[in-house]
Design an enzyme around this catalytic site. Sequence first.
Site, PDB file in Angstrom:
ATOM      1  N   THR A 126      35.508  24.497  19.703  1.00  0.00           N
ATOM      2  CA  THR A 126      36.378  24.447  18.618  1.00  0.00           C
ATOM      3  C   THR A 126      35.862  23.348  17.542  1.00  0.00           C
ATOM      4  O   THR A 126      36.057  23.164  16.064  1.00  0.00           O
ATOM      5  CB  THR A 126      37.672  24.955  18.005  1.00  0.00           C
TER       6      THR A 126
ATOM      7  N   TYR B  89      38.915  26.427  32.051  1.00  0.00           N
ATOM      8  CA  TYR B  89      38.496  26.983  31.365  1.00  0.00           C
ATOM      9  C   TYR B  89      37.006  27.878  31.478  1.00  0.00           C
ATOM     10  O   TYR B  89      35.614  28.470  31.966  1.00  0.00           O
ATOM     11  CB  TYR B  89      37.676  26.266  30.064  1.00  0.00           C
TER      12      TYR B  89
ATOM     13  N   LYS C  66      42.884  28.254  31.368  1.00  0.00           N
ATOM     14  CA  LYS C  66      42.383  28.245  30.478  1.00  0.00           C
ATOM     15  C   LYS C  66      41.667  30.277  30.560  1.00  0.00           C
ATOM     16  O   LYS C  66      40.746  29.795  30.497  1.00  0.00           O
ATOM     17  CB  LYS C  66      42.376  27.747  28.584  1.00  0.00           C
TER      18      LYS C  66
ATOM     19  N   VAL D 157      46.224  28.450  24.488  1.00  0.00           N
ATOM     20  CA  VAL D 157      45.431  27.745  23.569  1.00  0.00           C
ATOM     21  C   VAL D 157      44.426  28.392  22.748  1.00  0.00           C
ATOM     22  O   VAL D 157      43.677  29.475  23.132  1.00  0.00           O
ATOM     23  CB  VAL D 157      44.271  26.853  24.152  1.00  0.00           C
TER      24      VAL D 157
END
Length: 307
Positions: free
Chosen positions: A56, A144, A172, A212
């Site tokens: 992002t 992640y 995550k 997150v």
Amino acid sequence: MPMPPVTPAGRPFGAVLSAMVTPMTPDGAVDLAAAVRLAQHLVDHGHDGLVLNGTTGEAPTTHAPEKADLVAAVVEAVGDRAWVVAGAGSNDTAHAVRMAVQAAEAGAHGLLVVSPYYSRPSQDGIVAHVTHVAGSTDLPVMLYDVPGRTGVRLAEATIDRLAAHPRVVALKDATGDVAAATAKIARTGLAWYCGDDGLLPAFLAHGAVGHVGVASQVLGDAFARLVAAWDAGETATALEVFRGMLPAITALNGDGFQAAAAKAALVEVGALTSRATRLPLVPYTDDEAARVRDGLRAAGLLGVVPA
């Protein structure tokens, strides 16, 4: 360098984090002053952690000096009030190692390490990649797992192997597979962070410790209330808060262009002044921004401005 706040046991990077956008000027330059203001706004509104230079944050199109400067500026501004976690994601292991080292030198408190994307390495290759990156600094690491972007999911045996690394402390989870998280959390002892705005209550119910997010950039206070209610055993309150957020969550995630959508939303609430992105991402049009505005209005967010 500012040190991060002390967080409760089991939450190594705090509870409410956003994958923060990287503000840019209309000509596409990274706007550090705007980034500092945004980081301060987020920490003032429910966040105890920020993830920089992630998807992002348009990490694929920002360059090494820009990434390091962003980390340094945000750490200086809020590093004593929030965890600053820097993305060190690449499909080139040597590049990811350089990113990790530069982030550490810039003052980051932790690293987010994603599976190498596009090249789709074997599980042994993923383990070797993460091991090299995690071993390059003294910073704690959040894995992640986001197969929708990397093209490969972390196998359970891979997570087990990486959980044994002394610096890997969290994961995550953006797989959408809530049920599978329960056994993985119990088996590995990793702190589990929900990576999908729309699944936080479900992940908390299965043992996650935090979030997150993307929509959290305009919903930070609400996400903080949700987590606090959940911690207090007030699940009905937590779900009520969550239901109120859903229009904004849908507006920021529905098209799949979260960086552009989040920037449009942040402009709407007054936390940014520009929707600018860097190609190949394009900023939201006025019509697209209007749909985001409708979602924010339905969630009761319009009129919110930075403190």
